[in-house]
Motif scaffolding. Structure first.
Motif, PDB file in Angstrom:
ATOM      1  N   ASP A   1      -9.782  -2.748   2.901  1.00 17.50           N
ATOM      2  CA  ASP A   1      -9.181  -1.527   3.435  1.00 17.50           C
ATOM      3  C   ASP A   1      -8.007  -1.066   2.578  1.00 17.50           C
ATOM      4  N   SER A   2      -7.150  -2.005   2.151  1.00 16.16           N
ATOM      5  CA  SER A   2      -5.999  -1.637   1.321  1.00 16.16           C
ATOM      6  C   SER A   2      -6.444  -1.062  -0.011  1.00 16.16           C
ATOM      7  N   LEU A   3      -7.489  -1.641  -0.594  1.00 11.54           N
ATOM      8  CA  LEU A   3      -7.982  -1.138  -1.876  1.00 11.54           C
ATOM      9  C   LEU A   3      -8.586   0.253  -1.726  1.00 11.54           C
ATOM     10  N   THR A   4      -9.459   0.422  -0.769  1.00 10.89           N
ATOM     11  CA  THR A   4     -10.162   1.701  -0.661  1.00 10.89           C
ATOM     12  C   THR A   4      -9.265   2.821  -0.172  1.00 10.89           C
ATOM     13  N   ARG A   5      -8.245   2.493   0.614  1.00 14.48           N
ATOM     14  CA  ARG A   5      -7.385   3.533   1.186  1.00 14.48           C
ATOM     15  C   ARG A   5      -6.163   3.841   0.323  1.00 14.48           C
ATOM     16  N   SER A   6      -5.677   2.857  -0.432  1.00 14.45           N
ATOM     17  CA  SER A   6      -4.394   3.044  -1.124  1.00 14.45           C
ATOM     18  C   SER A   6      -4.460   2.786  -2.627  1.00 14.45           C
ATOM     19  N   TYR A   7      -4.893   1.578  -3.014  1.00  7.38           N
ATOM     20  CA  TYR A   7      -4.823   1.212  -4.432  1.00  7.38           C
ATOM     21  C   TYR A   7      -5.861   1.939  -5.286  1.00  7.38           C
ATOM     22  N   ASN A   8      -7.104   1.984  -4.833  1.00 10.57           N
ATOM     23  CA  ASN A   8      -8.126   2.675  -5.626  1.00 10.57           C
ATOM     24  C   ASN A   8      -7.839   4.167  -5.796  1.00 10.57           C
ATOM     25  N   PRO A   9      -7.405   4.878  -4.744  1.00  8.55           N
ATOM     26  CA  PRO A   9      -7.028   6.284  -4.952  1.00  8.55           C
ATOM     27  C   PRO A   9      -5.892   6.450  -5.964  1.00  8.55           C
ATOM     28  N   LEU A  10      -4.952   5.499  -5.997  1.00  8.69           N
ATOM     29  CA  LEU A  10      -3.897   5.557  -7.011  1.00  8.69           C
ATOM     30  C   LEU A  10      -4.493   5.445  -8.406  1.00  8.69           C
TER      31      LEU A  10
ATOM     32  N   PRO B   1       0.803  -1.231   0.000  1.00  8.17           N
ATOM     33  CA  PRO B   1       0.000   0.000   0.000  1.00  8.17           C
ATOM     34  C   PRO B   1       0.831   1.273   0.000  1.00  8.17           C
ATOM     35  N   ASP B   2       1.952   1.282   0.713  1.00  9.07           N
ATOM     36  CA  ASP B   2       2.773   2.494   0.762  1.00  9.07           C
ATOM     37  C   ASP B   2       3.351   2.852  -0.601  1.00  9.07           C
ATOM     38  N   MET B   3       3.674   1.844  -1.423  1.00 11.74           N
ATOM     39  CA  MET B   3       4.164   2.141  -2.767  1.00 11.74           C
ATOM     40  C   MET B   3       3.061   2.797  -3.585  1.00 11.74           C
ATOM     41  N   ALA B   4       1.844   2.304  -3.462  1.00 16.51           N
ATOM     42  CA  ALA B   4       0.720   2.902  -4.179  1.00 16.51           C
ATOM     43  C   ALA B   4       0.553   4.370  -3.791  1.00 16.51           C
ATOM     44  N   VAL B   5       0.708   4.674  -2.510  1.00 15.77           N
ATOM     45  CA  VAL B   5       0.597   6.047  -2.037  1.00 15.77           C
ATOM     46  C   VAL B   5       1.705   6.909  -2.637  1.00 15.77           C
ATOM     47  N   GLU B   6       2.906   6.359  -2.726  1.00 20.40           N
ATOM     48  CA  GLU B   6       4.029   7.118  -3.280  1.00 20.40           C
ATOM     49  C   GLU B   6       3.834   7.421  -4.761  1.00 20.40           C
ATOM     50  N   ILE B   7       3.382   6.429  -5.532  1.00 20.83           N
ATOM     51  CA  ILE B   7       3.134   6.662  -6.961  1.00 20.83           C
ATOM     52  C   ILE B   7       2.042   7.714  -7.130  1.00 20.83           C
ATOM     53  N   ARG B   8       1.008   7.594  -6.325  1.00 19.14           N
ATOM     54  CA  ARG B   8      -0.083   8.563  -6.394  1.00 19.14           C
ATOM     55  C   ARG B   8       0.420   9.979  -6.123  1.00 19.14           C
ATOM     56  N   ASP B   9       1.336  10.113  -5.189  1.00 15.98           N
ATOM     57  CA  ASP B   9       1.876  11.434  -4.853  1.00 15.98           C
ATOM     58  C   ASP B   9       2.541  12.077  -6.062  1.00 15.98           C
ATOM     59  N   VAL B  10       3.273  11.289  -6.843  1.00 19.06           N
ATOM     60  CA  VAL B  10       3.944  11.821  -8.036  1.00 19.06           C
ATOM     61  C   VAL B  10       2.915  12.218  -9.089  1.00 19.06           C
ATOM     62  N   LEU B  11       1.906  11.378  -9.310  1.00 15.59           N
ATOM     63  CA  LEU B  11       0.896  11.679 -10.325  1.00 15.59           C
ATOM     64  C   LEU B  11       0.071  12.905  -9.948  1.00 15.59           C
ATOM     65  N   ALA B  12      -0.176  13.074  -8.652  1.00 15.80           N
ATOM     66  CA  ALA B  12      -1.020  14.182  -8.199  1.00 15.80           C
ATOM     67  C   ALA B  12      -0.318  15.525  -8.305  1.00 15.80           C
ATOM     68  N   ALA B  13       1.003  15.524  -8.226  1.00 13.83           N
ATOM     69  CA  ALA B  13       1.753  16.785  -8.259  1.00 13.83           C
ATOM     70  C   ALA B  13       2.991  16.629  -9.139  1.00 13.83           C
ATOM     71  N   PRO B  14       2.796  16.579 -10.469  1.00 16.97           N
ATOM     72  CA  PRO B  14       3.935  16.366 -11.363  1.00 16.97           C
ATOM     73  C   PRO B  14       4.897  17.544 -11.441  1.00 16.97           C
ATOM     74  N   GLY B  15       4.544  18.666 -10.832  1.00 19.65           N
ATOM     75  CA  GLY B  15       5.441  19.818 -10.848  1.00 19.65           C
ATOM     76  C   GLY B  15       5.670  20.348 -12.246  1.00 19.65           C
TER      77      GLY B  15
END
Length: 260
Positions: A80-89, A30-44
């Motif tokens: 929980d992992s899907l709704t909190r981490s993977y689906n948001p990614l 799940p933490d990797m999914a959160v990290e990838i999402r962070d890059v996609l959300a703010a590509p700078g």
């Protein structure tokens, strides 16, 4: 932010995200999914994003052998992992304002398959394959697979992938229209980077509107798609790149887009 599971590098207006758990075939906790999402959300300042995997795999799926609260254990843990981490990614792929290329350098299984196919252009090395293996462990496809696959390859082939759980080699994936194209393994990164750099030189706002219009059109009526296009055209038409495009057309030269 500092990342534990991915490497991020930006050059020539392209941000390259490397899934960096090669000892686990880049299995995605799940933490990797959160990290990838962070890059996609703010590509700078990046005007395109390239995603690939370290070592001999793209991503072997969710990390079923994780530790502590990272593990996916039982139906509630999976939910929980899907709704909190993977689906948001996966939702962030549709919202990202810049084009995304995936360079699939080996197995793309489970959530890894969904990540690979959620890009605008999935390029695979000849040795790569795509796998929905959930049936083999008594689970069901997730990460948007049940929505994505029928739209990419039709109901019959999507059913084959999900209910039989067999590998789809890269060449067959390209033949089906599951991915953009295949290349020799040795050429994968150079070809993917070249495409990402080409996209990064394009009219960034217009490209972002295009990819979002495509995603929305899969759910809209024809009339709704027409209305959505009109709104997108209004946004793109107010950009500096649209002005440059019009001037370059009149001057009969190639446009030089700034991404603004």
């Amino acid at each position: 932010m500092a990342y534990e599971h991915i490497l991020v590098e930006t050059a020539d207006d392209v941000t390259t995200v490397t899934l960096n758990r090669p000892e686990r075939l880049n299995a995605c906790p799940p933490d990797m999914a959160v990290e990838i999402r962070d890059v996609l959300a703010a590509p700078g300042k990046a005007r395109a994003i390239l995603i690939t995997g370290a070592g001999r795999a793209f991503c072997s799926g969710a990390d079923l052998a994780g530790r502590g609260d990272q593990s996916i254990g039982g139906g509630r843990g999976a939910y929980d992992s899907l709704t909190r981490s993977y689906n948001p990614l996966m939702m962030e792929f549709t919202r990202c304002p810049v084009p995304i290329v995936t360079a699939v350098n080996g197995p793309a299984a489970g959530i890894g398959c969904s990540i690979a196919l959620a890009s605008d252009f999935a390029i695979a090395g000849k040795s790569a394959y795509f796998l929905q293996a959930f049936v083999n462990i008594g689970l069901v496809p997730d990460g948007g697979a049940s929505w994505m696959l029928p739209r990419l390859v039709g109901k019959a082939r999507a059913t084959e992938m999900m209910l039989l759980g067999e590998k789809i080699p890269a060449d067959k994936a390209a033949e089906w229209g599951l991915i953009y194209r295949t290349v020799e393994d040795s050429d994968l990164l150079s070809e993917a980077r070249a495409l990402a750099q080409r996209l990064a030189k394009g009219p960034t706002l217009a490209l972002g509107v295009m990819r979002q219009n495509i995603a929305k059109a899969l759910e809209l009526s024809y009339a709704g798609a027409l209305h959505n296009e009109a709104g997108g055209q209004r946004r793109a038409g107010d950009s500096k790149d649209a002005v440059e495009g019009a001037i370059s057309f009149l001057q009969k030269r190639k446009a030089e887009f700034s991404g603004e």
